[in-house]
Design an enzyme around this catalytic site. Structure first.
Site, PDB file in Angstrom:
ATOM      1  N   CYS A 155       0.939 -11.508  24.166  1.00 44.96           N
ATOM      2  CA  CYS A 155       0.352 -12.495  25.077  1.00 44.96           C
ATOM      3  C   CYS A 155      -0.877 -13.149  24.465  1.00 44.96           C
ATOM      4  O   CYS A 155      -1.976 -13.052  25.030  1.00 44.96           O
ATOM      5  CB  CYS A 155       0.017 -11.826  26.399  1.00 44.96           C
ATOM      6  SG  CYS A 155       1.500 -11.233  27.168  1.00 44.96           S
ATOM      7  N   GLU A 156      -0.736 -13.730  23.308  1.00 42.82           N
ATOM      8  CA  GLU A 156      -1.829 -14.449  22.657  1.00 42.82           C
ATOM      9  C   GLU A 156      -1.234 -15.617  21.880  1.00 42.82           C
ATOM     10  O   GLU A 156      -0.251 -15.440  21.153  1.00 42.82           O
ATOM     11  CB  GLU A 156      -2.551 -13.552  21.637  1.00 42.82           C
ATOM     12  CG  GLU A 156      -3.046 -12.281  22.242  1.00 42.82           C
ATOM     13  CD  GLU A 156      -4.423 -11.869  21.778  1.00 42.82           C
ATOM     14  OE1 GLU A 156      -5.106 -12.663  21.101  1.00 42.82           O
ATOM     15  OE2 GLU A 156      -4.794 -10.749  22.115  1.00 42.82           O
TER      16      GLU A 156
ATOM     17  N   GLU B 297      -9.252   3.486  -6.957  1.00 45.27           N
ATOM     18  CA  GLU B 297      -8.675   3.833  -5.655  1.00 45.27           C
ATOM     19  C   GLU B 297      -7.755   2.735  -5.123  1.00 45.27           C
ATOM     20  O   GLU B 297      -8.037   2.130  -4.082  1.00 45.27           O
ATOM     21  CB  GLU B 297      -9.814   4.056  -4.648  1.00 45.27           C
ATOM     22  CG  GLU B 297     -10.790   5.146  -5.043  1.00 45.27           C
ATOM     23  CD  GLU B 297     -12.027   5.175  -4.154  1.00 45.27           C
ATOM     24  OE1 GLU B 297     -12.355   4.149  -3.528  1.00 45.27           O
ATOM     25  OE2 GLU B 297     -12.657   6.219  -4.101  1.00 45.27           O
ATOM     26  N   PRO B 298      -6.664   2.450  -5.803  1.00 45.88           N
ATOM     27  CA  PRO B 298      -5.784   1.398  -5.292  1.00 45.88           C
ATOM     28  C   PRO B 298      -4.983   1.874  -4.080  1.00 45.88           C
ATOM     29  O   PRO B 298      -4.512   3.009  -4.051  1.00 45.88           O
ATOM     30  CB  PRO B 298      -4.848   1.128  -6.479  1.00 45.88           C
ATOM     31  CG  PRO B 298      -4.801   2.430  -7.223  1.00 45.88           C
ATOM     32  CD  PRO B 298      -6.146   3.085  -7.025  1.00 45.88           C
ATOM     33  N   GLY B 299      -4.860   1.027  -3.090  1.00 43.11           N
ATOM     34  CA  GLY B 299      -4.033   1.344  -1.928  1.00 43.11           C
ATOM     35  C   GLY B 299      -2.946   0.293  -1.804  1.00 43.11           C
ATOM     36  O   GLY B 299      -1.764   0.535  -2.072  1.00 43.11           O
TER      37      GLY B 299
ATOM     38  N   GLY C 184      -8.779  -2.240  -4.447  1.00 40.15           N
ATOM     39  CA  GLY C 184      -8.892  -3.665  -4.135  1.00 40.15           C
ATOM     40  C   GLY C 184      -8.006  -4.588  -4.945  1.00 40.15           C
ATOM     41  O   GLY C 184      -8.141  -5.805  -4.849  1.00 40.15           O
TER      42      GLY C 184
ATOM     43  N   ARG D 220      -2.471  -8.825  10.510  1.00 41.33           N
ATOM     44  CA  ARG D 220      -3.147  -9.419   9.344  1.00 41.33           C
ATOM     45  C   ARG D 220      -3.255 -10.947   9.410  1.00 41.33           C
ATOM     46  O   ARG D 220      -4.297 -11.501   9.045  1.00 41.33           O
ATOM     47  CB  ARG D 220      -2.474  -8.976   8.033  1.00 41.33           C
ATOM     48  CG  ARG D 220      -2.520  -7.450   7.820  1.00 41.33           C
ATOM     49  CD  ARG D 220      -2.168  -7.025   6.401  1.00 41.33           C
ATOM     50  NE  ARG D 220      -3.181  -7.450   5.457  1.00 41.33           N
ATOM     51  CZ  ARG D 220      -3.103  -8.493   4.681  1.00 41.33           C
ATOM     52  NH1 ARG D 220      -2.014  -9.238   4.692  1.00 41.33           N
ATOM     53  NH2 ARG D 220      -4.071  -8.815   3.876  1.00 41.33           N
TER      54      ARG D 220
ATOM     55  N   TYR E 275      -7.053 -12.025   9.140  1.00 41.97           N
ATOM     56  CA  TYR E 275      -7.496 -12.576   7.846  1.00 41.97           C
ATOM     57  C   TYR E 275      -6.828 -13.900   7.494  1.00 41.97           C
ATOM     58  O   TYR E 275      -6.924 -14.358   6.358  1.00 41.97           O
ATOM     59  CB  TYR E 275      -7.184 -11.602   6.694  1.00 41.97           C
ATOM     60  CG  TYR E 275      -7.408 -10.158   7.010  1.00 41.97           C
ATOM     61  CD1 TYR E 275      -8.701  -9.655   7.178  1.00 41.97           C
ATOM     62  CD2 TYR E 275      -6.341  -9.268   7.131  1.00 41.97           C
ATOM     63  CE1 TYR E 275      -8.908  -8.311   7.476  1.00 41.97           C
ATOM     64  CE2 TYR E 275      -6.547  -7.932   7.420  1.00 41.97           C
ATOM     65  CZ  TYR E 275      -7.829  -7.465   7.589  1.00 41.97           C
ATOM     66  OH  TYR E 275      -8.035  -6.142   7.884  1.00 41.97           O
TER      67      TYR E 275
HETATM   68  C1  LIG Z   1     -13.636   2.772  -0.504  1.00 45.18           C
HETATM   69  C2  LIG Z   1     -12.322   2.101  -0.609  1.00 45.18           C
HETATM   70  N1  LIG Z   1     -11.506   2.455  -1.611  1.00 45.18           N
HETATM   71  C3  LIG Z   1     -10.291   1.894  -1.742  1.00 45.18           C
HETATM   72  C4  LIG Z   1      -9.851   0.938  -0.870  1.00 45.18           C
HETATM   73  C5  LIG Z   1      -8.482   0.400  -1.078  1.00 45.18           C
HETATM   74  O1  LIG Z   1      -8.421  -0.924  -1.194  1.00 45.18           O
HETATM   75  P1  LIG Z   1      -7.032  -1.628  -1.533  1.00 45.18           P
HETATM   76  O2  LIG Z   1      -6.043  -1.170  -0.550  1.00 45.18           O
HETATM   77  O3  LIG Z   1      -7.341  -3.049  -1.425  1.00 45.18           O
HETATM   78  O4  LIG Z   1      -6.678  -1.214  -2.923  1.00 45.18           O
HETATM   79  C6  LIG Z   1     -10.668   0.512   0.177  1.00 45.18           C
HETATM   80  C7  LIG Z   1     -10.275  -0.591   1.068  1.00 45.18           C
HETATM   81  O5  LIG Z   1     -10.641  -1.719   0.825  1.00 45.18           O
HETATM   82  C8  LIG Z   1     -11.936   1.130   0.321  1.00 45.18           C
HETATM   83  O6  LIG Z   1     -12.731   0.791   1.323  1.00 45.18           O
HETATM   84  N1  LIG Z   2      -7.076  -4.170   6.366  1.00 40.76           N
HETATM   85  C1  LIG Z   2      -7.300  -5.024   5.225  1.00 40.76           C
HETATM   86  C2  LIG Z   2      -7.736  -4.283   4.036  1.00 40.76           C
HETATM   87  C3  LIG Z   2      -8.881  -3.397   4.320  1.00 40.76           C
HETATM   88  C4  LIG Z   2      -9.298  -2.696   3.134  1.00 40.76           C
HETATM   89  C5  LIG Z   2      -9.919  -1.394   3.456  1.00 40.76           C
HETATM   90  N2  LIG Z   2     -11.325  -1.307   3.127  1.00 40.76           N
HETATM   91  C6  LIG Z   2      -6.064  -5.855   4.951  1.00 40.76           C
HETATM   92  O1  LIG Z   2      -5.110  -5.707   5.650  1.00 40.76           O
HETATM   93  O2  LIG Z   2      -6.049  -6.690   4.097  1.00 40.76           O
END
Ligand SMILES: Cc1ncc(COP(=O)(O)O)c(C=O)c1O
Ligand SMILES: N[C@@H](CCCC[NH3+])C(=O)O
Length: 445
Positions: A373-374, A303-305, A261, A342, A346
């Protein structure tokens, strides 16, 4: 006046400085208004791979993995695959020594296809299907993060001892982020509530399953969270729960997963996530609470994504047409909400830049829209672009490495863009463009 409103009025050099933080660090000025990305001109990449196209700076992704490992050397870093999964990226993640969080049999299949080490994989999901659970067991994933009472029973029946599991807890902490991606607060679909006692009940149920081995707790307070204090508060509450479980069951849980997150800057002036501060304050909070409750300090996982891949991505679009409305100018491009939903989901904001030529005129605020088409198919509202922007121009949007490819659709039968990795002057197609043949192949008539 917001910074976004102020930007068109600024001179090139000041605007450039403000924008520097939202582009990958390899980006350099090229000739005639071009930008160099991973050592190659963006205009050349557009000519070779077409538009729209997702570009990923491999060195930037790897550097971010290394920064996480350095800042949090004793912590397990599990990349959240939902942010961007394809074989190429998962290979980098595996090579950089990270673990992996997957949330479906599909994501697991990609990981499996490149031999991602099973013991470094965690399976997530609030509604894992029997297929998800079977795939996880079949590959021998290290941990399953349990999210419902039904799942505890289902996995208990399918698994063989010792299937390691964590229990996902909703700690009741507000991450101060968009409602759709706030997952730490009560009254939503993820996890077991801490406040109601549901989390403790879930632990009791897991302990009653002979095939499951409870190794820890998990929480994830949301995405695009910038306040370190929210993570700190979640960590404190989770250790408090571990202490109660210790007192009630004599349980010593060796792991605590604090989720992902971490926020990234999308616009000039957005704050960057304070990784060093996060590392120090989480460490302190966990150590202090464990000492206060006299329980051993668990090994932490995060768990950074987004923060690993978002800043490494740039999307290229070609301008299709420019329309001057009564109160705004619309710059319409050859992509839109199918490659980036996005803004509509959001209210996300993006910066946009003209590349590949020098502008002859000054800047003005325009709205960049897609081809779908939106009326809500807007990519960037009130962004500064040169007054002479016209059809055929190339536009680049930074910070598009996360939740773009993974959220993409083929709405209006528009094929999804390719993913191209660039590193040291070499471009490689990671995911090819979705073609009309691909779309037709699924339609059995
Ligand atoms: C369980 C869990 N871990 C990790 C993430 C990764 O979040 P982010 O991409 O914001 O770091 C998410 C998405 O929000 C999630 O649902
Ligand atoms: N899809 C979202 C993040 C979701 C995170 C996953 N739980 C975004 O684009 O910001």
């Amino acid at each position: 006046m917001t910074l976004a409103e102020l930007l068109p009025t600024l001179g090139d050099s000041l605007r450039g400085k403000l924008e520097a933080g939202i582009w990958p660090r390899s980006v350099r000025h090229g000739h005639d208004g071009d930008l160099m990305f991973g050592g190659l001109p963006l205009s050349q990449l557009a000519a070779r791979f077409g538009t729209p196209a997702y570009l990923l700076d491999e060195a930037e992704v790897r550097r971010r993995c290394q920064e996480y490992r350095r800042a949090l050397h004793e912590v397990e870093i599990a990349y959240a695959g939902k942010s961007m999964t394809c074989r190429g990226v998962l290979r980098w993640i595996a090579e950089e020594g990270l673990s992996l969080d997957v949330c479906s049999a599909g994501e697991l299949a990609v990981a499996r296809s490149i031999g991602f080490p099973a013991e470094r994989i965690l399976l997530h999901g609030n509604a894992k299907t029997p297929e998800d659970l079977k795939a996880a067991i079949g590959y021998g994933v290290g941990r399953v993060v349990l999210d419902s009472l039904d799942e505890i029973e289902q996995l208990g029946a399918l698994a063989r001892y010792p299937q390691q599991v964590l229990v996902r807890v909703t700690p009741g902490v507000d991450g101060h982020t968009h409602k759709a991606i706030a997952t730490g607060v009560e009254d939503q679909k993820f996890g077991f509530s801490l406040a109601s006692g549901a989390a403790e009940e879930a632990v009791r149920r897991v302990l009653a399953q002979p095939s499951l081995k409870l190794v820890g707790l998990h929480c994830h307070i949301g995405s695009q969270v910038s306040r370190v204090t929210s993570f700190e508060e979640a960590a404190r509450r989770m250790v408090g729960l571990m202490a109660r479980l210790h007192a009630e069951h004599g349980l010593v849980l060796p792991q605590l997963d604090l989720g992902g997150g971490h926020a990234v800057p999308y616009l000039p002036g957005d704050p960057d996530f304070d990784l060093a501060g996060f590392a120090q304050r989480i460490r302190c909070a966990v150590n202090y609470e464990c000492a206060a409750h006299r329980i051993p300090v668990p090994r932490l996982t995060i768990e950074p994504g987004r923060s690993v891949v978002a800043p490494a991505g740039v999307t290229l679009y070609r301008v299709v047409t420019v329309k001057h409305g009564p109160s705004r100018t619309f710059v319409a491009v050859d992509g839109g909400m199918s490659d980036n939903p996005r803004p509509s989901l959001y209210g996300a904001r993006y910066a946009v830049r003209l590349v590949g030529r020098r502008a002859a005129k000054g800047m003005r605020a325009v709205t960049v829209v897609g081809r779908h088409c939106e009326a809500g198919d807007v990519l960037a509202q009130d962004v500064p672009l040169p007054e002479d922007v016209h059809a055929g121009d190339l536009l680049a949007v930074p910070c598009t490495g996360a939740y773009h490819h993974s959220l993409a659709s083929n709405y209006n039968m528009v094929g999804r863009p390719p993913v191209v990795s660039v590193c040291d002057g070499v471009a490689r197609l990671l995911v090819r463009r979705e073609t009309e043949e691909d779309l037709l192949a699924r339609d059995l008539g």
